[in-house]
Design a protein around this motif. Structure first.
Motif, PDB file in Angstrom:
ATOM      1  N   GLY A 207       0.825  -1.206   0.000  1.00 50.02           N
ATOM      2  CA  GLY A 207       0.000   0.000   0.000  1.00 50.02           C
ATOM      3  C   GLY A 207       0.858   1.254   0.000  1.00 50.02           C
ATOM      4  O   GLY A 207       0.570   2.206  -0.723  1.00 50.02           O
ATOM      5  N   LEU A 208       1.926   1.247   0.787  1.00 51.71           N
ATOM      6  CA  LEU A 208       2.806   2.420   0.829  1.00 51.71           C
ATOM      7  C   LEU A 208       3.445   2.638  -0.540  1.00 51.71           C
ATOM      8  O   LEU A 208       3.487   3.758  -1.049  1.00 51.71           O
ATOM      9  CB  LEU A 208       3.901   2.221   1.893  1.00 51.71           C
ATOM     10  CG  LEU A 208       3.424   1.965   3.318  1.00 51.71           C
ATOM     11  CD1 LEU A 208       4.608   1.925   4.273  1.00 51.71           C
ATOM     12  CD2 LEU A 208       2.438   3.035   3.756  1.00 51.71           C
ATOM     13  N   ILE A 279       3.973   2.604 -14.990  1.00 57.69           N
ATOM     14  CA  ILE A 279       3.781   2.973 -13.587  1.00 57.69           C
ATOM     15  C   ILE A 279       2.401   2.548 -13.091  1.00 57.69           C
ATOM     16  O   ILE A 279       2.251   1.984 -12.009  1.00 57.69           O
ATOM     17  CB  ILE A 279       3.979   4.494 -13.432  1.00 57.69           C
ATOM     18  CG1 ILE A 279       5.472   4.808 -13.476  1.00 57.69           C
ATOM     19  CG2 ILE A 279       3.361   5.001 -12.148  1.00 57.69           C
ATOM     20  CD1 ILE A 279       5.772   6.274 -13.488  1.00 57.69           C
ATOM     21  N   ASN A 280       1.381   2.777 -13.928  1.00 61.60           N
ATOM     22  CA  ASN A 280       0.023   2.383 -13.525  1.00 61.60           C
ATOM     23  C   ASN A 280      -0.097   0.881 -13.377  1.00 61.60           C
ATOM     24  O   ASN A 280      -0.743   0.391 -12.452  1.00 61.60           O
ATOM     25  CB  ASN A 280      -1.006   2.879 -14.548  1.00 61.60           C
ATOM     26  CG  ASN A 280      -1.476   4.269 -14.196  1.00 61.60           C
ATOM     27  OD1 ASN A 280      -1.443   4.654 -13.041  1.00 61.60           O
ATOM     28  ND2 ASN A 280      -1.898   5.017 -15.194  1.00 61.60           N
ATOM     29  N   ALA A 281       0.560   0.151 -14.303  1.00 66.12           N
ATOM     30  CA  ALA A 281       0.509  -1.310 -14.212  1.00 66.12           C
ATOM     31  C   ALA A 281       1.134  -1.768 -12.900  1.00 66.12           C
ATOM     32  O   ALA A 281       0.617  -2.658 -12.226  1.00 66.12           O
ATOM     33  CB  ALA A 281       1.229  -1.934 -15.404  1.00 66.12           C
ATOM     34  N   THR A 282       2.246  -1.107 -12.517  1.00 64.44           N
ATOM     35  CA  THR A 282       2.878  -1.446 -11.241  1.00 64.44           C
ATOM     36  C   THR A 282       1.917  -1.215 -10.081  1.00 64.44           C
ATOM     37  O   THR A 282       1.781  -2.055  -9.192  1.00 64.44           O
ATOM     38  CB  THR A 282       4.131  -0.570 -11.020  1.00 64.44           C
ATOM     39  OG1 THR A 282       4.860  -0.517 -12.231  1.00 64.44           O
ATOM     40  CG2 THR A 282       5.002  -1.123  -9.919  1.00 64.44           C
ATOM     41  N   GLU A 288      -3.279  -5.392  -6.373  1.00 63.88           N
ATOM     42  CA  GLU A 288      -3.837  -6.737  -6.378  1.00 63.88           C
ATOM     43  C   GLU A 288      -3.146  -7.630  -5.351  1.00 63.88           C
ATOM     44  O   GLU A 288      -3.786  -8.388  -4.638  1.00 63.88           O
ATOM     45  CB  GLU A 288      -3.720  -7.353  -7.774  1.00 63.88           C
ATOM     46  CG  GLU A 288      -4.973  -7.105  -8.591  1.00 63.88           C
ATOM     47  CD  GLU A 288      -4.764  -7.308 -10.061  1.00 63.88           C
ATOM     48  OE1 GLU A 288      -3.785  -7.977 -10.432  1.00 63.88           O
ATOM     49  OE2 GLU A 288      -5.571  -6.774 -10.842  1.00 63.88           O
ATOM     50  N   ARG A 289      -1.816  -7.516  -5.279  1.00 65.12           N
ATOM     51  CA  ARG A 289      -1.088  -8.303  -4.294  1.00 65.12           C
ATOM     52  C   ARG A 289      -1.592  -8.001  -2.893  1.00 65.12           C
ATOM     53  O   ARG A 289      -1.725  -8.870  -2.054  1.00 65.12           O
ATOM     54  CB  ARG A 289       0.404  -7.969  -4.368  1.00 65.12           C
ATOM     55  CG  ARG A 289       1.178  -9.006  -5.113  1.00 65.12           C
ATOM     56  CD  ARG A 289       2.643  -8.764  -4.981  1.00 65.12           C
ATOM     57  NE  ARG A 289       3.066  -8.580  -3.617  1.00 65.12           N
ATOM     58  CZ  ARG A 289       4.324  -8.317  -3.278  1.00 65.12           C
ATOM     59  NH1 ARG A 289       5.235  -8.214  -4.202  1.00 65.12           N
ATOM     60  NH2 ARG A 289       4.662  -8.151  -2.020  1.00 65.12           N
ATOM     61  N   TRP A 290      -1.883  -6.730  -2.713  1.00 70.35           N
ATOM     62  CA  TRP A 290      -2.292  -6.241  -1.418  1.00 70.35           C
ATOM     63  C   TRP A 290      -3.679  -6.791  -1.075  1.00 70.35           C
ATOM     64  O   TRP A 290      -3.915  -7.293   0.017  1.00 70.35           O
ATOM     65  CB  TRP A 290      -2.214  -4.724  -1.531  1.00 70.35           C
ATOM     66  CG  TRP A 290      -2.832  -3.878  -0.507  1.00 70.35           C
ATOM     67  CD1 TRP A 290      -3.090  -4.178   0.782  1.00 70.35           C
ATOM     68  CD2 TRP A 290      -3.221  -2.524  -0.703  1.00 70.35           C
ATOM     69  NE1 TRP A 290      -3.620  -3.091   1.397  1.00 70.35           N
ATOM     70  CE2 TRP A 290      -3.723  -2.073   0.508  1.00 70.35           C
ATOM     71  CE3 TRP A 290      -3.201  -1.655  -1.798  1.00 70.35           C
ATOM     72  CZ2 TRP A 290      -4.203  -0.781   0.665  1.00 70.35           C
ATOM     73  CZ3 TRP A 290      -3.676  -0.386  -1.630  1.00 70.35           C
ATOM     74  CH2 TRP A 290      -4.166   0.047  -0.402  1.00 70.35           C
ATOM     75  N   THR A 291      -4.595  -6.819  -2.060  1.00 70.90           N
ATOM     76  CA  THR A 291      -5.908  -7.411  -1.798  1.00 70.90           C
ATOM     77  C   THR A 291      -5.792  -8.903  -1.549  1.00 70.90           C
ATOM     78  O   THR A 291      -6.467  -9.440  -0.690  1.00 70.90           O
ATOM     79  CB  THR A 291      -6.857  -7.201  -2.991  1.00 70.90           C
ATOM     80  OG1 THR A 291      -6.234  -6.330  -3.905  1.00 70.90           O
ATOM     81  CG2 THR A 291      -8.175  -6.682  -2.556  1.00 70.90           C
ATOM     82  N   HIS A 292      -4.928  -9.579  -2.297  1.00 69.82           N
ATOM     83  CA  HIS A 292      -4.770 -11.019  -2.110  1.00 69.82           C
ATOM     84  C   HIS A 292      -4.348 -11.321  -0.687  1.00 69.82           C
ATOM     85  O   HIS A 292      -4.883 -12.189  -0.042  1.00 69.82           O
ATOM     86  CB  HIS A 292      -3.698 -11.561  -3.065  1.00 69.82           C
ATOM     87  CG  HIS A 292      -4.252 -11.887  -4.395  1.00 69.82           C
ATOM     88  ND1 HIS A 292      -5.103 -12.934  -4.592  1.00 69.82           N
ATOM     89  CD2 HIS A 292      -4.113 -11.303  -5.605  1.00 69.82           C
ATOM     90  CE1 HIS A 292      -5.462 -12.988  -5.856  1.00 69.82           C
ATOM     91  NE2 HIS A 292      -4.879 -11.992  -6.494  1.00 69.82           N
ATOM     92  N   ARG A 293      -3.349 -10.520  -0.221  1.00 69.41           N
ATOM     93  CA  ARG A 293      -2.849 -10.762   1.097  1.00 69.41           C
ATOM     94  C   ARG A 293      -3.941 -10.524   2.128  1.00 69.41           C
ATOM     95  O   ARG A 293      -4.101 -11.244   3.082  1.00 69.41           O
ATOM     96  CB  ARG A 293      -1.641  -9.883   1.365  1.00 69.41           C
ATOM     97  CG  ARG A 293      -0.507 -10.635   2.013  1.00 69.41           C
ATOM     98  CD  ARG A 293      -0.194 -10.065   3.370  1.00 69.41           C
ATOM     99  NE  ARG A 293      -0.713  -8.747   3.528  1.00 69.41           N
ATOM    100  CZ  ARG A 293      -0.133  -7.656   3.100  1.00 69.41           C
ATOM    101  NH1 ARG A 293       1.021  -7.752   2.502  1.00 69.41           N
ATOM    102  NH2 ARG A 293      -0.684  -6.499   3.269  1.00 69.41           N
ATOM    103  N   LYS A 294      -4.707  -9.467   1.860  1.00 69.79           N
ATOM    104  CA  LYS A 294      -5.776  -9.140   2.784  1.00 69.79           C
ATOM    105  C   LYS A 294      -6.748 -10.307   2.885  1.00 69.79           C
ATOM    106  O   LYS A 294      -7.192 -10.682   3.955  1.00 69.79           O
ATOM    107  CB  LYS A 294      -6.506  -7.891   2.274  1.00 69.79           C
ATOM    108  CG  LYS A 294      -6.627  -6.844   3.321  1.00 69.79           C
ATOM    109  CD  LYS A 294      -7.022  -5.513   2.738  1.00 69.79           C
ATOM    110  CE  LYS A 294      -8.461  -5.432   2.343  1.00 69.79           C
ATOM    111  NZ  LYS A 294      -8.788  -4.136   1.780  1.00 69.79           N
TER     112      LYS A 294
END
Lengths: 298, 278, 288
Positions: A207-208, A279-282, A288-294
């Motif tokens: 997120g950061l 940059i947007n793709a990153t 997405e990684r962040w939602t997965h982890r959540k």
């Protein structure tokens, strides 16, 4: 079945094209026509960008210095200036924004007056038009702080501009860390500093980073705020006190002030859009990684 | 789901069929009806007829396919991603599962009430007017008469006649549920599907809604899913018992309410009714 | 250093950062006010409207300071853009959610996101080299209110469409099930149930789009022709308040420069009012 997702497209049969005076058919046709029109314009822009800019886009274009006011040569020095402006912008806005995000997300309760004031001022800042940031940057950094037209002035002006989006995204990243982490840390008697450094910041990292990436995207796309802060000089900058033009200003200058500059303007635009898409793709990937982890910790 | 199926199933369950009596002609006929969500089978191989003008209760533990069965009847199952329906289903001569079926006309004839009251996010008046006008059942001049008549039918007129233009969310839970019932009745349906209509309501509102349902007997065919066996016994004419077997719901037994409750033919039914009661 | 002291220093550090962050907006407003003070004193209030034209000089006494034609330019370009972009954007959102097959909807949404990411200077470049010659072909000079409005439409369409699409996606499934169970047609569901439920989000999108259109500088600067006049037709060249600042800051001195800060302050007030309104209506949408 109550909490299952709904598939909207399957809720109605396809509109029957034969039926006359059928509003469903009317909206279907209008919506398709509208979508086709928007898509056409999109491809018009993309094709123009590639057609008019693609030919100039060679490795030499990326590395060479511009000559003849940018009509010939490449964008080497412009890229360096852009990178320096972004560097200054991030060096200031990322620590400030993330620290503010930590303060807002971890150290205060809802409704704390100090934090409400910070939030409100960030919301207001988010709405300020970029040319007004340019005016401010010129009056404050260039004139009042005597930095002149320089990479430093430009970077600092952009830092003010991207603070809201950076802070808000980082704050959301921290808020998405499950409270169990905090309880567990408190239960084993960790200090808040330790908790933050060893648990929360690593957990909130995507997120950061997403916040920083979004801020970079916003800064990279910006032109108006840099017109009267970082200036126009297209030579290779030798220090942060030098004037230096960003990619966006290069495009503007070539298109408006340099007859015959359009091919290189398009090539530069192609580079700029390519960078922004990357940059947007990153940011999307991190999100997405962040939602997965959540989901996996929930 | 407190009972363990393994110990209770002596043999493969077989639907105990009571032939429909001639004075209750069937309106819904299902043959080998099955529903699956992806790999999950909601219920399997249900063959059954539901009588016209009667109140039929679907009972059984959670997750045995009762609600899924209801959503087949008005094709609401279409909305669930990866849901597939197999078998044949016939409502009053209409082939429900056919791709050519006019689902909008079907859903006008088959109304549905959900567990959680779900009025539209618009005014009370517009909640009723919207479906009426959309189905062209009346025009703008007569719509207010229809609204009044429908709201009177569910006993809501006196309570809301002065605030028809307020949001439907200002109403209490029980009032919202009656509004939803009114919205369904306004379309003059033949069949009403009720999915645990009282379980989210307080006892008094629940009683009001239950009385309303009883008053529909004869004029509408009512199919109601309920976990409240006492309620099923009080209001239903016919009952059907679903049970989860081998990962899929099955119709175990159906027949007149009294025979299902007082003289169940299948040991599973007996165990469920006694277990749930005691 | 003891554990609690580390914590205390951390908190002090964070508070200080927060204070700096919060102070930025005050700093911006303060400098705009300071810089616009000379002009507001020398020009007064009424001359911004009553002066015969915009012919600013470094001392207010000899100059003319009528901002109204440029205000009309800004409002006309933004107004036309919003009027064109809103229906197209709503149609796009409805297309994505209700009419397009899922694959096409996903592609279309990705495309709108890409459109949203194109920088304004690239829109300006494209407008200048693709749209302006096209308009010039029919009605010279080509750089015009029409070109500006068209480019602005393209720029705010994604903003409104993405926010409207998100608002439609957030409509509770209960409403949709209720609509389907009542046998409502697709248009009936969209108009009667989905739009009322998504009203706040849609309205927020429109307001933010309007703010973006009014505050936009580069694209209009590049395609509008920048002649100070009250537009009477779509094909007239115009100059917006934002473009005026970008053009004249290069050489403005004294009261002239200060006058540009006054127009900046006015712009900021308009846009902040719009954003605040949007924020009130739909909390949390402002950063999307």
């Amino acid at each position: 079945m109550h909490d299952q997702a709904i598939s909207w497209h399957a809720a109605w049969p396809a509109p029957r094209l034969s039926a006359r005076r059928n509003p469903d058919r009317f909206i279907a046709i209008t919506a398709w026509l509208g979508a086709i029109a928007v898509t056409t314009v999109f491809f018009w822009i993309v094709v123009d960008l590639i057609r008019l800019g693609g030919a100039q886009l060679t490795p030499a274009f990326i590395t060479n210095a511009p000559t003849s006011a940018g009509r010939a040569g490449g964008i080497g020095s412009v890229l360096v200036s852009t990178a320096l402006i972004l560097g200054v912008c991030l060096a200031v806005s990322a620590p400030l924004g993330i620290a503010t995000a930590i303060l807002l997300a971890e150290f205060t309760r809802e409704g704390n007056r100090y934090c409400t004031a910070i939030r409100r001022s960030l919301d207001t800042l988010a709405g300020v038009p970029s040319i007004v940031f340019g005016l401010f940057g010129y009056a404050f950094f260039c004139v009042y702080l005597r930095m002149g037209f320089s990479i430093l002035s430009g970077g600092l002006t952009l830092a003010c501009m991207v603070l809201p989006i950076l802070t808000r995204t980082a704050e959301q990243g921290l808020r998405s860390v499950p409270d169990e982490y905090r309880y567990a840390a408190a239960a084993v008697g960790m200090t808040r500093t330790q908790t933050l450094r060893q648990l929360l910041l690593p957990a909130a990292m995507p997120g950061l980073v997403a916040g920083v990436v979004l801020g970079v995207g916003r800064a990279l796309a910006e032109t108006a705020a840099l017109l009267y802060t970082s200036g126009y000089a297209d030579r290779m900058p030798s220090s942060l006190a030098d004037s230096g033009r960003s990619l966006s200003i290069h495009i503007y200058d070539l298109a408006m002030n340099v007859p015959g500059g359009e091919p290189n303007a398009y090539a530069t635009a192609l580079v700029l859009v390519g960078l922004l898409i990357a940059i947007n793709a990153t940011a999307v990937w991190l999100g997405e990684r962040w939602t997965h982890r959540k989901l996996s910790t929930a | 789901m407190t009972m363990t199926p393994d110990t209770l199933i002596p043999t493969k369950p077989v639907a105990v069929t009571v032939p429909p009596r001639p004075d209750h002609p069937p309106i819904i006929r299902a043959e080998n009806l099955s529903v699956r969500y992806g790999d999950h089978r909601a219920f399997d191989q249900v063959t059954w007829t539901i009588a016209r003008g009667r109140i039929t209760a679907l009972i059984g533990p959670s997750g045995c396919g009762k609600t899924s069965f209801l959503t087949c009847l008005n094709r609401l199952a279409d909305l669930v991603p990866r849901c597939s329906v197999a078998g044949t289903l016939d409502i009053d001569g209409m082939d429900v599962l056919s791709a050519a079926t006019d689902v909008i006309a079907l859903r006008r004839r088959v109304g549905m009430i959900f567990q959680k009251p779900n009025p539209f996010p618009v005014s009370i008046r517009r909640n009723i007017a919207l479906p009426l006008l959309d189905h062209r059942l009346c025009d703008r001049r007569t719509v207010d008469d229809h609204i009044e008549r429908t709201l009177r039918a569910v006993g809501l007129w006196g309570e809301v006649k002065d605030r028809l233009n307020q949001s439907a969310f200002c109403l209490s839970g029980g009032q919202q549920q009656r509004l939803c019932l009114a919205r369904a009745l306004a379309l003059k349906p033949d069949i009403l599907l009720l999915d645990e209509p009282c379980s989210a309501l307080d006892p008094i509102s629940s009683g009001v809604v239950e009385d309303l349902i009883v008053s529909l007997r004869g004029r509408y065919t009512v199919v109601i899913v309920t976990h409240n066996l006492a309620q099923a016994k009080r209001i239903a004419d016919d009952a059907a018992f679903f049970w989860l077997d081998g990962g899929a719901g099955r119709l175990i037994e159906h027949g007149p309410c009294r025979s299902v409750f007082e003289n169940p033919a299948h040991p599973l039914t007996r165990a469920y009714i006694h277990g749930a009661r005691g | 250093m003891s554990r609690s002291r580390t914590d205390r220093w951390l908190l002090v550090g964070l508070r200080a950062s927060g204070a700096v962050t919060g102070a930025v907006v005050l700093l911006v407003i303060a400098f705009l006010l300071i810089e616009s003070w000379p002009a507001s004193r020398h020009v007064g209030l009424s001359r911004w409207i009553t002066d015969p034209s915009w012919y600013p000089t470094s001392s207010a006494a000899d100059g003319r300071f009528n901002l109204v034609p440029m205000l009309w330019g800004t409002l006309a370009a933004a107004g036309i853009a919003v009027a064109l972009a809103t229906p197209l954007a709503l149609l796009s959102a409805v297309f994505c959610r209700f009419y397009a097959p899922p694959t096409i909807a996903r592609f279309y949404r990705r495309m709108i996101q890409l459109l949203a990411g194109i920088p304004s200077v690239v829109y300006g470049l494209w407008g200048l080299t693709a749209l302006v010659p096209l308009i010039q072909h029919f009605r010279p000079p080509g750089t015009s209110l029409l070109a500006g409005a068209a480019v602005l439409t393209l720029m705010i369409l994604p903003t409104i469409a993405l926010l409207a699409d998100a608002a439609l996606a957030n409509v509770p499934g209960d409403h949709l099930r209720a609509a389907a169970a009542a046998g409502l047609s697709r248009p009936g569901t969209i108009r009667g149930v989905v739009f009322p439920a998504a009203r706040a989000g849609i309205f927020t999108g429109i307001l933010l789009g309007t703010g973006r259109a009014i505050g936009e500088t580069m694209a209009v600067l590049m395609v509008c022709g920048n002649i100070v006049q009250t537009p009477t037709s779509l094909f007239d060249p115009i100059r917006t308040l934002t473009a005026n600042i970008a053009l004249e800051m290069a050489y403005a001195m004294g009261d002239h420069r200060s006058a540009l800060f006054v127009s900046g302050l006015a712009l900021m007030a308009i846009v902040i009012a719009l954003v605040a309104m949007a924020d009130r209506i739909g909390r949390g949408y402002a950063y999307a």
